[in-house]
Design an enzyme around this catalytic site. Structure first.
Site, PDB file in Angstrom:
ATOM      1  N   ASP A  32      16.550  -8.504  10.125  1.00  0.00           N
ATOM      2  CA  ASP A  32      15.169  -8.022  10.007  1.00  0.00           C
ATOM      3  C   ASP A  32      14.930  -6.924  11.027  1.00  0.00           C
ATOM      4  O   ASP A  32      15.477  -6.972  12.130  1.00  0.00           O
ATOM      5  CB  ASP A  32      14.174  -9.183  10.228  1.00  0.00           C
ATOM      6  CG  ASP A  32      12.857  -8.952   9.502  1.00  0.00           C
ATOM      7  OD1 ASP A  32      12.178  -7.951   9.805  1.00  0.00           O
ATOM      8  OD2 ASP A  32      12.507  -9.761   8.630  1.00  0.00           O
ATOM      9  N   VAL A  58      18.060  -2.823   7.311  1.00  0.00           N
ATOM     10  CA  VAL A  58      19.118  -2.995   6.299  1.00  0.00           C
ATOM     11  C   VAL A  58      19.193  -1.817   5.321  1.00  0.00           C
ATOM     12  O   VAL A  58      20.066  -1.808   4.451  1.00  0.00           O
ATOM     13  CB  VAL A  58      18.990  -4.348   5.540  1.00  0.00           C
ATOM     14  CG1 VAL A  58      19.268  -5.507   6.476  1.00  0.00           C
ATOM     15  CG2 VAL A  58      17.645  -4.506   4.838  1.00  0.00           C
ATOM     16  N   TYR A 146       6.853   1.060  -4.541  1.00  0.00           N
ATOM     17  CA  TYR A 146       7.252  -0.350  -4.561  1.00  0.00           C
ATOM     18  C   TYR A 146       7.816  -0.740  -5.916  1.00  0.00           C
ATOM     19  O   TYR A 146       8.950  -1.188  -6.024  1.00  0.00           O
ATOM     20  CB  TYR A 146       6.034  -1.218  -4.226  1.00  0.00           C
ATOM     21  CG  TYR A 146       6.317  -2.708  -4.160  1.00  0.00           C
ATOM     22  CD1 TYR A 146       7.152  -3.218  -3.175  1.00  0.00           C
ATOM     23  CD2 TYR A 146       5.727  -3.595  -5.059  1.00  0.00           C
ATOM     24  CE1 TYR A 146       7.407  -4.590  -3.097  1.00  0.00           C
ATOM     25  CE2 TYR A 146       5.971  -4.957  -4.982  1.00  0.00           C
ATOM     26  CZ  TYR A 146       6.806  -5.448  -3.997  1.00  0.00           C
ATOM     27  OH  TYR A 146       7.046  -6.807  -3.922  1.00  0.00           O
ATOM     28  N   ARG A 187      -3.476  -8.591   1.442  1.00  0.00           N
ATOM     29  CA  ARG A 187      -3.403  -9.283   0.159  1.00  0.00           C
ATOM     30  C   ARG A 187      -4.602 -10.216   0.031  1.00  0.00           C
ATOM     31  O   ARG A 187      -5.201 -10.646   1.024  1.00  0.00           O
ATOM     32  CB  ARG A 187      -2.070 -10.038   0.035  1.00  0.00           C
ATOM     33  CG  ARG A 187      -0.944  -9.077  -0.217  1.00  0.00           C
ATOM     34  CD  ARG A 187       0.382  -9.758  -0.452  1.00  0.00           C
ATOM     35  NE  ARG A 187       1.105 -10.022   0.775  1.00  0.00           N
ATOM     36  CZ  ARG A 187       2.398 -10.352   0.824  1.00  0.00           C
ATOM     37  NH1 ARG A 187       3.080 -10.453  -0.289  1.00  0.00           N
ATOM     38  NH2 ARG A 187       3.003 -10.561   1.974  1.00  0.00           N
TER      39      ARG A 187
HETATM   40  P1  NAD Z   1       7.058  -9.853   4.154  1.00  0.00           P
HETATM   41  O1  NAD Z   1       6.647  -8.468   4.499  1.00  0.00           O
HETATM   42  O2  NAD Z   1       6.401 -10.978   4.862  1.00  0.00           O
HETATM   43  O3  NAD Z   1       8.631 -10.021   4.331  1.00  0.00           O
HETATM   44  C1  NAD Z   1       9.538  -8.945   4.208  1.00  0.00           C
HETATM   45  C2  NAD Z   1      10.441  -8.926   5.424  1.00  0.00           C
HETATM   46  O4  NAD Z   1      11.399  -7.880   5.271  1.00  0.00           O
HETATM   47  C3  NAD Z   1       9.693  -8.640   6.737  1.00  0.00           C
HETATM   48  O5  NAD Z   1      10.106  -9.552   7.731  1.00  0.00           O
HETATM   49  C4  NAD Z   1      10.118  -7.214   7.091  1.00  0.00           C
HETATM   50  O6  NAD Z   1      10.097  -6.963   8.477  1.00  0.00           O
HETATM   51  C5  NAD Z   1      11.509  -7.186   6.485  1.00  0.00           C
HETATM   52  N1  NAD Z   1      11.996  -5.827   6.179  1.00  0.00           N
HETATM   53  C6  NAD Z   1      11.389  -4.901   5.386  1.00  0.00           C
HETATM   54  N2  NAD Z   1      12.142  -3.781   5.346  1.00  0.00           N
HETATM   55  C7  NAD Z   1      13.248  -4.027   6.101  1.00  0.00           C
HETATM   56  C8  NAD Z   1      14.413  -3.270   6.435  1.00  0.00           C
HETATM   57  N3  NAD Z   1      14.596  -2.027   5.988  1.00  0.00           N
HETATM   58  N4  NAD Z   1      15.343  -3.842   7.245  1.00  0.00           N
HETATM   59  C9  NAD Z   1      15.187  -5.097   7.699  1.00  0.00           C
HETATM   60  N5  NAD Z   1      14.112  -5.863   7.415  1.00  0.00           N
HETATM   61  C10 NAD Z   1      13.162  -5.330   6.630  1.00  0.00           C
HETATM   62  O7  NAD Z   1       6.870  -9.987   2.557  1.00  0.00           O
HETATM   63  P2  NAD Z   1       7.006 -11.247   1.587  1.00  0.00           P
HETATM   64  O8  NAD Z   1       5.725 -11.387   0.856  1.00  0.00           O
HETATM   65  O9  NAD Z   1       7.560 -12.419   2.285  1.00  0.00           O
HETATM   66  O10 NAD Z   1       8.061 -10.677   0.550  1.00  0.00           O
HETATM   67  C11 NAD Z   1       9.450 -10.989   0.647  1.00  0.00           C
HETATM   68  C12 NAD Z   1      10.172 -10.444  -0.573  1.00  0.00           C
HETATM   69  O11 NAD Z   1       9.637 -11.053  -1.762  1.00  0.00           O
HETATM   70  C13 NAD Z   1      10.023  -8.928  -0.752  1.00  0.00           C
HETATM   71  O12 NAD Z   1      11.227  -8.397  -1.237  1.00  0.00           O
HETATM   72  C14 NAD Z   1       8.933  -8.807  -1.801  1.00  0.00           C
HETATM   73  O13 NAD Z   1       9.049  -7.627  -2.550  1.00  0.00           O
HETATM   74  C15 NAD Z   1       9.178 -10.042  -2.657  1.00  0.00           C
HETATM   75  N6  NAD Z   1       7.953 -10.465  -3.354  1.00  0.00           N
HETATM   76  C16 NAD Z   1       6.969 -11.136  -2.696  1.00  0.00           C
HETATM   77  C17 NAD Z   1       5.808 -11.507  -3.384  1.00  0.00           C
HETATM   78  C18 NAD Z   1       4.696 -12.293  -2.734  1.00  0.00           C
HETATM   79  O14 NAD Z   1       3.711 -12.620  -3.421  1.00  0.00           O
HETATM   80  N7  NAD Z   1       4.784 -12.636  -1.473  1.00  0.00           N
HETATM   81  C19 NAD Z   1       5.655 -11.158  -4.736  1.00  0.00           C
HETATM   82  C20 NAD Z   1       6.661 -10.440  -5.350  1.00  0.00           C
HETATM   83  C21 NAD Z   1       7.827 -10.107  -4.656  1.00  0.00           C
HETATM   84  N1  UDP Z   2      -8.106  -7.831  -3.975  1.00  0.00           N
HETATM   85  C1  UDP Z   2      -9.463  -7.920  -3.722  1.00  0.00           C
HETATM   86  N2  UDP Z   2      -9.862  -7.907  -2.407  1.00  0.00           N
HETATM   87  C2  UDP Z   2      -8.997  -7.828  -1.362  1.00  0.00           C
HETATM   88  C3  UDP Z   2      -7.607  -7.747  -1.643  1.00  0.00           C
HETATM   89  C4  UDP Z   2      -7.202  -7.736  -2.969  1.00  0.00           C
HETATM   90  O1  UDP Z   2     -10.289  -8.009  -4.632  1.00  0.00           O
HETATM   91  O2  UDP Z   2      -9.441  -7.817  -0.202  1.00  0.00           O
HETATM   92  C5  UDP Z   2      -7.646  -7.864  -5.390  1.00  0.00           C
HETATM   93  C6  UDP Z   2      -6.699  -6.729  -5.764  1.00  0.00           C
HETATM   94  O3  UDP Z   2      -7.446  -5.610  -6.221  1.00  0.00           O
HETATM   95  C7  UDP Z   2      -5.873  -7.356  -6.873  1.00  0.00           C
HETATM   96  C8  UDP Z   2      -5.843  -8.844  -6.512  1.00  0.00           C
HETATM   97  O4  UDP Z   2      -6.911  -9.061  -5.590  1.00  0.00           O
HETATM   98  O5  UDP Z   2      -6.508  -7.202  -8.127  1.00  0.00           O
HETATM   99  C9  UDP Z   2      -4.539  -9.281  -5.878  1.00  0.00           C
HETATM  100  O6  UDP Z   2      -4.259  -8.381  -4.828  1.00  0.00           O
HETATM  101  P1  UDP Z   2      -3.033  -8.569  -3.840  1.00  0.00           P
HETATM  102  O7  UDP Z   2      -2.998  -7.373  -2.961  1.00  0.00           O
HETATM  103  O8  UDP Z   2      -3.075  -9.896  -3.215  1.00  0.00           O
HETATM  104  O9  UDP Z   2      -1.755  -8.598  -4.787  1.00  0.00           O
HETATM  105  P2  UDP Z   2      -1.278  -7.674  -6.020  1.00  0.00           P
HETATM  106  O10 UDP Z   2      -2.292  -6.640  -6.328  1.00  0.00           O
HETATM  107  O11 UDP Z   2      -0.006  -7.111  -5.542  1.00  0.00           O
HETATM  108  O12 UDP Z   2      -1.149  -8.647  -7.126  1.00  0.00           O
END
Ligand code: NAD
Ligand code: UDP
Length: 312
Positions: A32, A58, A146, A187
């Site tokens: 990380d 990474v 993204y 979020r």
């Molecule tokens: P997060 O930001 O908490 O975790 C991501 C981690 O990756 C962080 O610790 C960050 O420091 C590390 N990181 C990012 N770029 C890096 C790099 N270049 N080198 C080393 N470390 C790096 O986010 P999360 O919500 O836990 O998401 C984790 C994974 O799951 C991501 O790939 C994300 O796209 C995917 N994902 C999450 C959600 C969700 O709802 N949380 C939904 C869809 C996909």
């Molecule tokens: N959203 C909102 N208020 C906030 C943050 C997000 O109404 O303070 C809404 C946003 O527009 C989206 C939904 O909640 O429609 C989920 O947003 P989030 O950023 O959690 O995830 P994603 O859009 O990636 O699904």
């Protein structure tokens, strides 16, 4: 003892995955650079001899010593405010970092799993979203750094599978929530809970009629771990099909605080998907997986985490 590599291991979802792998008897190496992650997510592992952390970006090449059984490529900024602030790093996490992680898996003859996302479906025209749907993505929009990077990461993963016979998995993660999210990551789950804790109105984007389906993190981690050990190589959705509008979500959070929901309307960000709900039949059939944590129980756990953080 088998070794797992978890890129992004200090992040929200990945740190829970690290905990699960350690609990199941693996040795875990997390990489990380803390661009969006938090040291406190892995602080409890400091004295765990089966865990080690390599501080590294990474998107630049890397290697580890010894045998590796599993490579989980989880590193990527994942919140809309994160990837809008650092779009280039986000593109690199989906592209260069995916290649570097795939190359490590290839060198080590390890299984590889990509953390992909429901964002590959964009603003979907098919509802709920099955894995066969190709998506509706704006390639130049604010989210494209993204969602297009994740689509590229999926293409790279399938190319290594087809060209090199690498045993690869792709999980398409839908909105996931739980302890260790950052209160300020923008979020909706931490935003609304943080605002309720502060006695402020909730910043609702648009009229709040857009829908999401929220999965508790332990359920997601269980799905990811099952998929990694399966023999299936095409993408699999992991998420909770319990769909609600964002307004309903705000009202549910308010109920947990015993207050009436108050909203502070803000403009809807561009390309914000209007609906999102996973079709999880594949995960059910192939992995015997489905979410088990009830929404209210998960929200209560998440509120308790943020409350404790504020008191600490
Ligand atoms: P997060 O930001 O908490 O975790 C991501 C981690 O990756 C962080 O610790 C960050 O420091 C590390 N990181 C990012 N770029 C890096 C790099 N270049 N080198 C080393 N470390 C790096 O986010 P999360 O919500 O836990 O998401 C984790 C994974 O799951 C991501 O790939 C994300 O796209 C995917 N994902 C999450 C959600 C969700 O709802 N949380 C939904 C869809 C996909
Ligand atoms: N959203 C909102 N208020 C906030 C943050 C997000 O109404 O303070 C809404 C946003 O527009 C989206 C939904 O909640 O429609 C989920 O947003 P989030 O950023 O959690 O995830 P994603 O859009 O990636 O699904």
């Amino acid at each position: 003892m088998k070794t797992a590599i978890v890129t992004g291991g200090a992040g929200f979802v990945p740190s829970h995955l690290v905990d699960r792998l350690l609990a199941d008897g693996l040795r875990v190496i997390a990489l990380d650079n803390f661009v969006t992650g938090n040291r406190s997510n892995i602080a409890h592992l400091e004295d765990n001899e089966n865990f080690s952390l390599i501080e590294h970006d990474v998107s630049l090449p890397f290697d580890v010593e010894g045998d590796v059984e599993y490579v989980f490529h989880m590193a990527s900024p994942a919140s809309p405010i994160d990837y809008v602030q650092i779009p280039v790093e986000t593109l690199k996490a989906g592209s260069y970092a995916t290649h570097n992680s795939l190359d490590l898996a290839l060198r080590k003859n390890a299984r590889f799993l990509l953390a992909s996302t429901s964002e590959v479906y964009g603003d979907p025209e098919i509802h709920p979203q099955p894995e066969e749907y190709w998506g509706n993505v704006n390639s130049i929009g604010v989210r494209s750094c993204y969602d297009e990077a994740k689509r590229y990461a999926e293409a790279a993963t399938m190319a290594y599978h087809r060209a090199h016979g690498l045993d690869t998995k792709i999980v398409r993660i839908f909105n996931t929530y739980g302890p260790r999210m950052r209160l300020d990551d923008g979020r909706v789950v931490p935003a609304f809970i943080g605002q309720a804790l502060a006695g402020e109105p909730m910043t609702i984007f648009g009229n709040g009629s857009q829908t999401r389906s929220f999965c508790y993190v332990s359920d997601l981690v269980d799905g990811i771990w099952r998929l990694m050990r399966s023999s299936y190589n095409l993408p699999v959705n992991c998420g909770n099909p319990h769909e609600m509008t964002i307004r309903e979500f705000g009202e549910a959070v308010a109920r947990h605080f015993g207050i009436a929901a108050r909203f502070d309307p803000k403009p809807l960000p561009p390309d914000d998907p209007k609906v999102r709900k996973p079709d999880i039949r594949k995960a059910q059939e192939l992995l015997g997986w489905q979410p088990i944590v009830e929404f209210d129980a998960g929200v209560a756990q998440t509120i308790a985490f943020f409350r404790n953080q504020q008191m600490a």
